[in-house]
Design a protein around this motif. Sequence first.
Motif, PDB file in Angstrom:
ATOM      1  N   ARG A   9       5.752  12.499   6.801  1.00 18.20           N
ATOM      2  CA  ARG A   9       4.241  12.840   6.780  1.00 18.20           C
ATOM      3  C   ARG A   9       3.637  13.028   5.440  1.00 18.20           C
ATOM      4  N   ALA A  10       4.557  13.375   4.430  1.00 19.53           N
ATOM      5  CA  ALA A  10       3.661  13.704   3.138  1.00 19.53           C
ATOM      6  C   ALA A  10       3.978  12.538   2.302  1.00 19.53           C
ATOM      7  N   GLU A  11       4.916  11.761   2.340  1.00 17.74           N
ATOM      8  CA  GLU A  11       5.497  10.774   1.281  1.00 17.74           C
ATOM      9  C   GLU A  11       4.166   9.891   0.597  1.00 17.74           C
ATOM     10  N   PRO A  12       4.034   9.924  -0.587  1.00 19.85           N
ATOM     11  CA  PRO A  12       2.937   9.434  -1.103  1.00 19.85           C
ATOM     12  C   PRO A  12       2.876   8.191  -1.692  1.00 19.85           C
ATOM     13  N   PRO A  44     -10.365 -10.970  17.778  1.00 20.48           N
ATOM     14  CA  PRO A  44      -9.923 -10.793  16.383  1.00 20.48           C
ATOM     15  C   PRO A  44      -9.028  -9.644  16.338  1.00 20.48           C
ATOM     16  N   ILE A  45      -8.099  -9.821  15.282  1.00 20.97           N
ATOM     17  CA  ILE A  45      -6.924  -8.827  15.350  1.00 20.97           C
ATOM     18  C   ILE A  45      -7.025  -8.239  13.626  1.00 20.97           C
ATOM     19  N   ILE A  46      -7.475  -7.187  13.627  1.00 16.04           N
ATOM     20  CA  ILE A  46      -7.326  -6.766  12.208  1.00 16.04           C
ATOM     21  C   ILE A  46      -5.969  -6.388  11.652  1.00 16.04           C
ATOM     22  N   ARG A  47      -5.660  -6.369  10.431  1.00 14.11           N
ATOM     23  CA  ARG A  47      -4.299  -5.939   9.710  1.00 14.11           C
ATOM     24  C   ARG A  47      -4.485  -5.227   8.552  1.00 14.11           C
ATOM     25  N   GLY A  48      -3.805  -4.284   8.409  1.00 18.71           N
ATOM     26  CA  GLY A  48      -4.015  -3.339   7.435  1.00 18.71           C
ATOM     27  C   GLY A  48      -2.580  -2.242   7.574  1.00 18.71           C
ATOM     28  N   VAL A  49      -2.788  -1.437   6.343  1.00 18.25           N
ATOM     29  CA  VAL A  49      -2.024  -0.086   6.327  1.00 18.25           C
ATOM     30  C   VAL A  49      -2.535   1.222   6.592  1.00 18.25           C
ATOM     31  N   TYR A  50      -1.529   2.182   6.775  1.00 16.70           N
ATOM     32  CA  TYR A  50      -1.709   3.618   6.922  1.00 16.70           C
ATOM     33  C   TYR A  50      -0.911   4.476   6.224  1.00 16.70           C
ATOM     34  N   MET A  51      -0.921   5.799   6.112  1.00 17.92           N
ATOM     35  CA  MET A  51      -0.043   6.630   5.303  1.00 17.92           C
ATOM     36  C   MET A  51       0.192   7.804   6.415  1.00 17.92           C
ATOM     37  N   GLY A  52       0.943   8.838   6.034  1.00 16.66           N
ATOM     38  CA  GLY A  52       1.226   9.880   6.389  1.00 16.66           C
ATOM     39  C   GLY A  52       0.158  10.852   6.650  1.00 16.66           C
ATOM     40  N   PRO A  53       0.137  11.902   7.412  1.00 11.07           N
ATOM     41  CA  PRO A  53      -1.179  12.711   7.552  1.00 11.07           C
ATOM     42  C   PRO A  53      -1.306  13.714   6.298  1.00 11.07           C
ATOM     43  N   ASN A  54      -0.110  14.250   5.926  1.00 10.76           N
ATOM     44  CA  ASN A  54      -0.116  15.084   4.770  1.00 10.76           C
ATOM     45  C   ASN A  54       0.149  14.527   3.337  1.00 10.76           C
ATOM     46  N   VAL A  55      -0.081  13.419   3.202  1.00 18.42           N
ATOM     47  CA  VAL A  55      -0.153  12.692   1.762  1.00 18.42           C
ATOM     48  C   VAL A  55      -1.220  13.459   1.034  1.00 18.42           C
TER      49      VAL A  55
END
Length: 325
Positions: A84-87, A252-263
């Motif tokens: 959850r918090a990995e930066p 259309p299909i977007i592509r991207g990245v997300y991170m954990g909620p507690n970063v």
Amino acid sequence: MTIRAWLLPLALLLAAQAGAEPARPPECIVPAKPGGGMDLTCKLARKGLEPVAKLAQVNPALRISYLPGGIGAVAWNSVLSQRRAEPDTLVVFSGGSLLNLAQGKYGKVSASDVRWVAALGTDYGMIAVREDSPYKTLRDLLEAIKRNPSGISIGAGGTVGSQDWLKVSILAKQAGGDAKSLRFVAFEGGGESFTALLAGYVQAVSGDASEAALHAASGKIRVLAVMADKRLPGPLSHVPTAREQGFDLTWPIIRGVYMGPNVPDKDYRKWVAAFEKMMAQPAFEQLRAAHGLYPFSMTGDALTAYVNHTVDDYGKRAKELGLVR
């Protein structure tokens, strides 16, 4: 100071350095097996960050790892439960991920449970067959499916309700067929689907244009239609759109990245800024095209708002189709 007195602190310092773990490079998680559009997204991020890494103060040597399962569900739940918090951990998402999220396929979660970093480009849906297939056009295939829906196996990423399932279902319905009678074979991403197509285990694939572009150069597949507003540049420039062939569907299909909620916010903003710098580079446009994606750039708060709206819209559509209650 004696030599012995001078050597003692030096020895302690060297011992401490030897025992310290080296900094791990940032990680980009592909929630599918190698070879598909998710994989391409991580590789695009790794290559695109190289020229701006020093300025953005990030390590561009992204370590790519694969965590397939549940069309993104395994990676999603891994981040929420363990990371959850990995930066410095990024996870790839696509429009299909948002559709699955809207249908509850990731469990009782919502789009606000993670931090949305950047959308790097967009892809489009497509339908393909083998080069030696008797189906020369999209209408040829749909008419054959209408006549004998159980006689044609269609490779797709995910099961009932996935975007690949929906694309063919909508097209079949427009052709006068029965979507409920379609014969789908579910795979964990486009790489597996095309492998099955080339091996003759399925007769058609519902997937993404970026994945098809990788295989089109070999001459072993025939892309029957792309689901864009107009013909796409690059290796699929000769392929007509579904609309050109009389079927009113774009995908259309977007592509991207997300991170954990507690970063921590400083780390989240660092990565948002890094991707903004990356996509502002003049050379990025060509790099994105080389990875089979088309222009679409959005980051941070704007992307978060876009994702929330899209998931809400997908949820409404899924209810209309009877896929969710």
